[in-house]
Design a protein around this motif. Structure first.
Motif, PDB file in Angstrom:
ATOM      1  N   ALA A 162       0.832  -1.206   0.000  1.00  0.00           N
ATOM      2  CA  ALA A 162       0.000   0.000   0.000  1.00  0.00           C
ATOM      3  C   ALA A 162       0.863   1.251   0.000  1.00  0.00           C
ATOM      4  O   ALA A 162       0.585   2.221  -0.714  1.00  0.00           O
ATOM      5  N   ARG A 163       1.945   1.239   0.788  1.00  0.00           N
ATOM      6  CA  ARG A 163       2.847   2.393   0.849  1.00  0.00           C
ATOM      7  C   ARG A 163       3.484   2.652  -0.507  1.00  0.00           C
ATOM      8  O   ARG A 163       3.564   3.807  -0.958  1.00  0.00           O
ATOM      9  N   GLU A 164       3.926   1.588  -1.165  1.00  0.00           N
ATOM     10  CA  GLU A 164       4.569   1.738  -2.474  1.00  0.00           C
ATOM     11  C   GLU A 164       3.599   2.281  -3.516  1.00  0.00           C
ATOM     12  O   GLU A 164       3.974   3.096  -4.365  1.00  0.00           O
ATOM     13  N   ILE A 165       2.336   1.847  -3.449  1.00  0.00           N
ATOM     14  CA  ILE A 165       1.315   2.337  -4.382  1.00  0.00           C
ATOM     15  C   ILE A 165       1.110   3.837  -4.193  1.00  0.00           C
ATOM     16  O   ILE A 165       1.073   4.608  -5.164  1.00  0.00           O
ATOM     17  N   LEU A 166       0.984   4.268  -2.942  1.00  0.00           N
ATOM     18  CA  LEU A 166       0.731   5.682  -2.657  1.00  0.00           C
ATOM     19  C   LEU A 166       1.925   6.555  -3.052  1.00  0.00           C
ATOM     20  O   LEU A 166       1.747   7.642  -3.620  1.00  0.00           O
ATOM     21  N   LEU A 167       3.122   6.098  -2.743  1.00  0.00           N
ATOM     22  CA  LEU A 167       4.313   6.872  -3.122  1.00  0.00           C
ATOM     23  C   LEU A 167       4.448   6.963  -4.643  1.00  0.00           C
ATOM     24  O   LEU A 167       4.822   8.008  -5.185  1.00  0.00           O
ATOM     25  N   LYS A 168       4.120   5.880  -5.325  1.00  0.00           N
ATOM     26  CA  LYS A 168       4.177   5.873  -6.787  1.00  0.00           C
ATOM     27  C   LYS A 168       3.162   6.859  -7.376  1.00  0.00           C
ATOM     28  O   LYS A 168       3.478   7.611  -8.304  1.00  0.00           O
ATOM     29  N   LEU A 169       1.953   6.878  -6.808  1.00  0.00           N
ATOM     30  CA  LEU A 169       0.924   7.820  -7.258  1.00  0.00           C
ATOM     31  C   LEU A 169       1.391   9.261  -7.086  1.00  0.00           C
ATOM     32  O   LEU A 169       1.217  10.105  -7.966  1.00  0.00           O
ATOM     33  N   ASN A 170       1.973   9.530  -5.932  1.00  0.00           N
ATOM     34  CA  ASN A 170       2.405  10.881  -5.618  1.00  0.00           C
ATOM     35  C   ASN A 170       3.575  11.328  -6.495  1.00  0.00           C
ATOM     36  O   ASN A 170       3.589  12.451  -7.020  1.00  0.00           O
TER      37      ASN A 170
END
Length: 402
Positions: A162-170
């Motif tokens: 989940a953290r990697e998904i959010l950082l990638k989005l940002n």
């Protein structure tokens, strides 16, 4: 913004600014007002007073238009248990009028669910369900993502994903993210800015850089010769970021991951080492230092304060009448009865800290009233203190006590 439900204020004059491209972490206890704030932003609830500005829009029509550029996960997303990930998203794509057909493929691929095939939602793991919720939120390529506890119930691997998904989005899409989470250690690896909320009020806003300075770790060293130790630290250990405190204490702010080297250098040069340990706050420590675990204060306003005054007056009257031996001394137990009932009837009458404070006042006054009979005073006082200790322990373990 303020949000009020009856007599309860869930959000009290919240004034929060989130800039484009930030990952804004909301930190607060259960019931602090985090979800209320996120519901108001996402349009699921309206503020009682105040206004919301999204993408320079403040009118009702403008906010509705602006919210088309946002995605959200507030509480638990609803999906059809007998449909696959693709069919669930396709349903919501049509319902929300998202024209781009490839948006479903984009979202599934982004969260790593593209190869789930015909597997039904009911057979998904908790991590897969959370990722599908994330896919739903980002399906329309939002400029703003609003997430309420998105990593609740996930195992360490799911949290990392989940953290990697959010950082990638940002980083790749420039998506602005507002996220609340109880896992503060994980939030500290995501957020660029923080808002600390307690009892519906914003108590502090701080950037991650400012927070790191406030929570800066250091190595505390106590020696017998502060001057000689300082020279060794500078010349041999090559550390210039340190400070000298009273009591022969030195604090190092760099190379703190090498305590064994500095210890060896100091002892080799004949310096006695009394202690050496790492100190500093993490996000959890800083949050607790802001709000405190137990705030022993009497509310100076609202519904609690008049009741406390009345109880104190009754206590004083009863003490005087008890000393005079009049009939009114019979009512000496009234304050205690009221305090007992205030716990078990409802949580709105007295807060735990108000209860304990009035209890201590009563104990002191009753000690004075019965000072002529010390045996009775001691027994009475011990019983009274035991009652308050027991009630205190019980109530501090109750989640619904304010």
């Amino acid at each position: 913004m303020t949000k009020q439900y009856g007599n309860q204020i869930a959000a009290n004059n919240l004034n929060i600014e989130v800039k484009r491209g930030e990952i804004y972490g909301l930190v607060g206890k259960n019931g602090a007002g985090k979800t209320t704030f996120l519901r108001m932003i996402s349009g699921l609830s309206s503020p009682t007073s105040g206004e919301i500005e999204l993408f320079d829009e403040t009118s009702k029509e403008g906010l509705n238009k602006a919210r088309m550029r946002s995605g959200s996960i507030i509480e638990t997303p609803c999906f059809f248990p007998y449909l696959s990930a693709r069919k669930n998203l396709e349903y919501y794509r049509i319902q929300r009028g998202i024209v781009e057909v490839n948006s479903v493929d984009f979202a599934l691929e982004f969260v790593g669910l593209k190869n789930t095939g015909s597997k039904k939602f009911k057979n998904f793991s908790m991590g897969m369900k959370q990722r599908l919720g994330m896919a739903l939120a980002i399906m329309a390529s939002p400029d703003l993502l609003i997430l309420d506890e998105p990593i609740n119930g996930l195992d360490p691997e799911g949290i990392k994903e989940a953290r990697e998904i959010l950082l990638k989005l940002n980083r790749e899409n420039g998506t602005t993210i507002i996220i609340s989470s109880h896992i503060l250690g994980e939030l500290s690896q995501l957020a660029t800015n923080y808002g600390f909320i307690n009892k519906g009020e914003l108590i502090e806003q701080v950037s991650s850089k400012e927070l790191k300075k406030k929570c800066k770790k250091c190595l505390s060293i106590k020696v017998n010769n502060i001057e000689k130790a300082s020279i060794i630290i500078e010349r041999e250990f090559q550390c210039n970021k340190y400070e000298v405190l009273s009591g022969n204490e030195i604090r190092l702010y760099e190379k703190i991951d090498k305590p064994e080297i500095i210890a060896e250098l100091l002892m080799k040069n004949g310096i006695k080492l009394f202690w050496m340990y790492e100190i500093g706050f993490n996000l959890e420590d800083y949050f607790i230092s802001l709000i405190g675990i137990m705030q022993i204060t009497v509310s100076p306003y609202g519904f609690n304060f008049p009741i406390i005054v009345i109880l104190m007056v009754i206590d004083m009257i009863n003490v005087e009448e008890y000393k005079n031996g009049t009939f009114f001394g019979v009512f000496a137990g009234i304050p205690l009865v009221i305090k007992f009932l205030s716990f078990f009837i409802g949580k709105g009458i007295l807060r735990i800290n108000d209860f304990l404070i009035t209890g201590l006042i009563t104990v002191m006054s009753d000690f004075k009233a019965t000072s002529e009979n010390m045996i009775y005073a001691n027994v009475y006082g011990m019983i009274y203190i035991a009652i308050f200790v027991i009630l205190g322990l019980v109530c501090f373990n109750k989640k619904d006590i304010k």
